[in-house]
Design a protein around this motif. Structure first.
Motif, mmCIF file in Angstrom:
data_model
loop_
_atom_site.group_PDB
_atom_site.id
_atom_site.type_symbol
_atom_site.label_atom_id
_atom_site.label_comp_id
_atom_site.label_asym_id
_atom_site.label_seq_id
_atom_site.Cartn_x
_atom_site.Cartn_y
_atom_site.Cartn_z
ATOM 1 N N LEU A 205 0.826 -1.206 0.000
ATOM 2 C CA LEU A 205 0.000 0.000 0.000
ATOM 3 C C LEU A 205 0.859 1.255 0.000
ATOM 4 O O LEU A 205 0.532 2.255 -0.650
ATOM 5 N N LEU A 206 1.975 1.203 0.718
ATOM 6 C CA LEU A 206 2.902 2.337 0.742
ATOM 7 C C LEU A 206 3.482 2.592 -0.651
ATOM 8 O O LEU A 206 3.596 3.749 -1.092
ATOM 9 N N LEU A 207 3.834 1.527 -1.347
ATOM 10 C CA LEU A 207 4.362 1.671 -2.703
ATOM 11 C C LEU A 207 3.319 2.262 -3.642
ATOM 12 O O LEU A 207 3.643 3.095 -4.501
ATOM 13 N N VAL A 208 2.069 1.853 -3.458
ATOM 14 C CA VAL A 208 0.990 2.409 -4.278
ATOM 15 C C VAL A 208 0.850 3.907 -4.025
ATOM 16 O O VAL A 208 0.676 4.706 -4.951
ATOM 17 N N ALA A 226 -0.865 7.599 4.311
ATOM 18 C CA ALA A 226 -1.326 7.701 5.698
ATOM 19 C C ALA A 226 -2.001 6.401 6.133
ATOM 20 O O ALA A 226 -1.776 5.901 7.248
ATOM 21 N N VAL A 227 -2.836 5.831 5.257
ATOM 22 C CA VAL A 227 -3.494 4.558 5.559
ATOM 23 C C VAL A 227 -2.457 3.441 5.679
ATOM 24 O O VAL A 227 -2.556 2.572 6.554
ATOM 25 N N ALA A 228 -1.446 3.481 4.800
ATOM 26 C CA ALA A 228 -0.391 2.466 4.834
ATOM 27 C C ALA A 228 0.379 2.519 6.156
ATOM 28 O O ALA A 228 0.712 1.476 6.737
ATOM 29 N N LEU A 229 0.655 3.725 6.641
ATOM 30 C CA LEU A 229 1.364 3.865 7.915
ATOM 31 C C LEU A 229 0.526 3.348 9.076
ATOM 32 O O LEU A 229 1.041 2.721 10.004
ATOM 33 N N LEU A 230 -0.777 3.620 9.022
ATOM 34 C CA LEU A 230 -1.672 3.093 10.055
ATOM 35 C C LEU A 230 -1.699 1.572 10.008
ATOM 36 O O LEU A 230 -1.657 0.902 11.055
ATOM 37 N N LEU A 231 -1.751 1.029 8.796
ATOM 38 C CA LEU A 231 -1.735 -0.425 8.642
ATOM 39 C C LEU A 231 -0.422 -1.008 9.133
ATOM 40 O O LEU A 231 -0.383 -2.118 9.673
ATOM 41 N N TRP A 232 0.670 -0.253 8.955
ATOM 42 C CA TRP A 232 1.979 -0.704 9.442
ATOM 43 C C TRP A 232 1.973 -0.828 10.965
ATOM 44 O O TRP A 232 2.526 -1.785 11.523
ATOM 45 N N VAL A 233 1.363 0.115 11.642
ATOM 46 C CA VAL A 233 1.269 0.059 13.104
ATOM 47 C C VAL A 233 0.478 -1.174 13.537
ATOM 48 O O VAL A 233 0.874 -1.902 14.466
ATOM 49 N N VAL A 234 -0.643 -1.407 12.874
ATOM 50 C CA VAL A 234 -1.455 -2.588 13.183
ATOM 51 C C VAL A 234 -0.648 -3.862 12.936
ATOM 52 O O VAL A 234 -0.686 -4.812 13.737
ATOM 53 N N SER A 235 0.097 -3.888 11.844
ATOM 54 C CA SER A 235 0.924 -5.049 11.507
ATOM 55 C C SER A 235 2.006 -5.277 12.554
ATOM 56 O O SER A 235 2.335 -6.416 12.882
ATOM 57 N N ALA A 236 2.573 -4.187 13.068
ATOM 58 C CA ALA A 236 3.616 -4.292 14.091
ATOM 59 C C ALA A 236 3.059 -4.911 15.367
ATOM 60 O O ALA A 236 3.716 -5.732 16.016
ATOM 61 N N VAL A 237 1.843 -4.531 15.733
ATOM 62 C CA VAL A 237 1.193 -5.121 16.912
ATOM 63 C C VAL A 237 0.962 -6.610 16.682
ATOM 64 O O VAL A 237 1.246 -7.448 17.552
ATOM 65 N N LEU A 238 0.464 -6.942 15.508
ATOM 66 C CA LEU A 238 0.206 -8.339 15.166
ATOM 67 C C LEU A 238 1.504 -9.142 15.161
ATOM 68 O O LEU A 238 1.557 -10.262 15.677
ATOM 69 N N TYR A 239 2.552 -8.557 14.591
ATOM 70 C CA TYR A 239 3.841 -9.238 14.548
ATOM 71 C C TYR A 239 4.379 -9.511 15.954
ATOM 72 O O TYR A 239 4.907 -10.590 16.222
#
Length: 279
Positions: A205-208, A226-239
């Motif tokens: 999404l960031l690349l897009v 901005a959405v990609a960065l938010l998704l990154w935070v969610v992904s970091a929690v999941l990771y």
């Protein structure tokens, strides 16, 4: 290809365990929130006041190093404390019981001394690696810091479950962790890397978003980023949650040879490639 396939299957089965105990996500969330509070109240004021400017260069003051070490100490303690709580809950689940959030908190709080001893060592190593890297202008220094950091991460892979189960801390926990890793798994990590799959949607999404900005749609690209960065935070929690479960699984297999019923034994056995193996 077989390694990637095995890693992906292990990722899915680890994720399946997380779905049974979604409260495990609270631990990386709280760790991140508390760490942000520390940064906002401790680091940012010092940075803007100029106290921490130039750390790692010849012009750094002794006070800057002391304050930087204090920050490392506090931030490492936060991460290690909540990781200990997370791994404790994961071990309870893998034992066939149903953990609660407070089970993890009580387990971590009961091992504060061991956590503090490990925190002191980890923060010291973190500071040393930071000093080796310097201001980042020296490519060789940055590379050396990265390689040493990776080796340190492998050597201490099992430290948290060792604190939880063996009730060891400090250098004893590091020695135990290294023996487990070296004698059982070898040197090439496969399973842990597979957990990084959770970041793929955010990266794409960031690349897009970047591509949209390049072709002229600046506003749309900015929203996507901005959405990609938010998704990154969610992904970091999941990771963070998946990593805690994964380490618990590996520790159980390393110490007992047993694999939880929810995990395919062949996936765990192949999570690490033994030293010298060409598989």
């Amino acid at each position: 290809m077989s390694r990637f396939s095995r890693g992906f299957q292990l990722f899915k089965e680890t994720f399946g365990i997380l779905k049974k105990d979604r409260e495990l996500l609270l631990f990386p969330v709280l760790s991140g929130v508390v760490a942000l509070v520390v940064v906002a109240t401790f680091v940012l004021p010092l940075f803007f006041s100029g106290v921490l400017s130039g750390v790692g260069t010849s012009g750094s003051s002794p006070l800057a190093y002391v304050l930087l070490f204090a920050f490392y100490l506090v931030s490492y303690f936060i991460v290690i404390y909540f990781n200990t709580a997370l791994v404790s809950c994961a071990l309870i689940r893998l034992d066939g019981r149903d953990p609660t959030f407070m089970d993890g908190i009580h387990a971590a709080s009961g091992r504060i001394g061991k956590i503090l001893s490990w925190t002191l060592i980890a923060a010291t190593v973190g500071l040393i690696l930071r000093l080796i890297r310097g201001d980042g202008d020296n490519l060789l220094a940055s590379l050396a810091s990265a390689l040493l950091g990776a080796a340190w991460s492998l050597a201490t892979f099992f430290v948290i479950p060792v604190i939880v189960v063996d009730d060891l801390g400090g250098f004893a926990a590091i020695e135990r962790s290294w023996k487990l890793f070296k004698s059982t798994w070898g040197e090439t990590v496969i399973g842990s890397v597979s957990l990084g799959l959770v970041f793929i949607p955010a990266v794409l999404l960031l690349l897009v978003g970047v591509l949209a900005m390049v072709v002229g749609s600046f506003e749309a690209g900015l929203v996507i980023i901005a959405v990609a960065l938010l998704l990154w935070v969610v992904s970091a929690v999941l990771y963070g949650a998946l990593q805690g479960i994964f380490v618990a699984i590996m520790y159980l297999y390393a110490t007992t040879g047993e694999v939880p019923d929810a995990i395919d034994r062949s996936l765990v056995e192949g999570a690490f490639v033994p030293k010298g193996s060409l598989r």
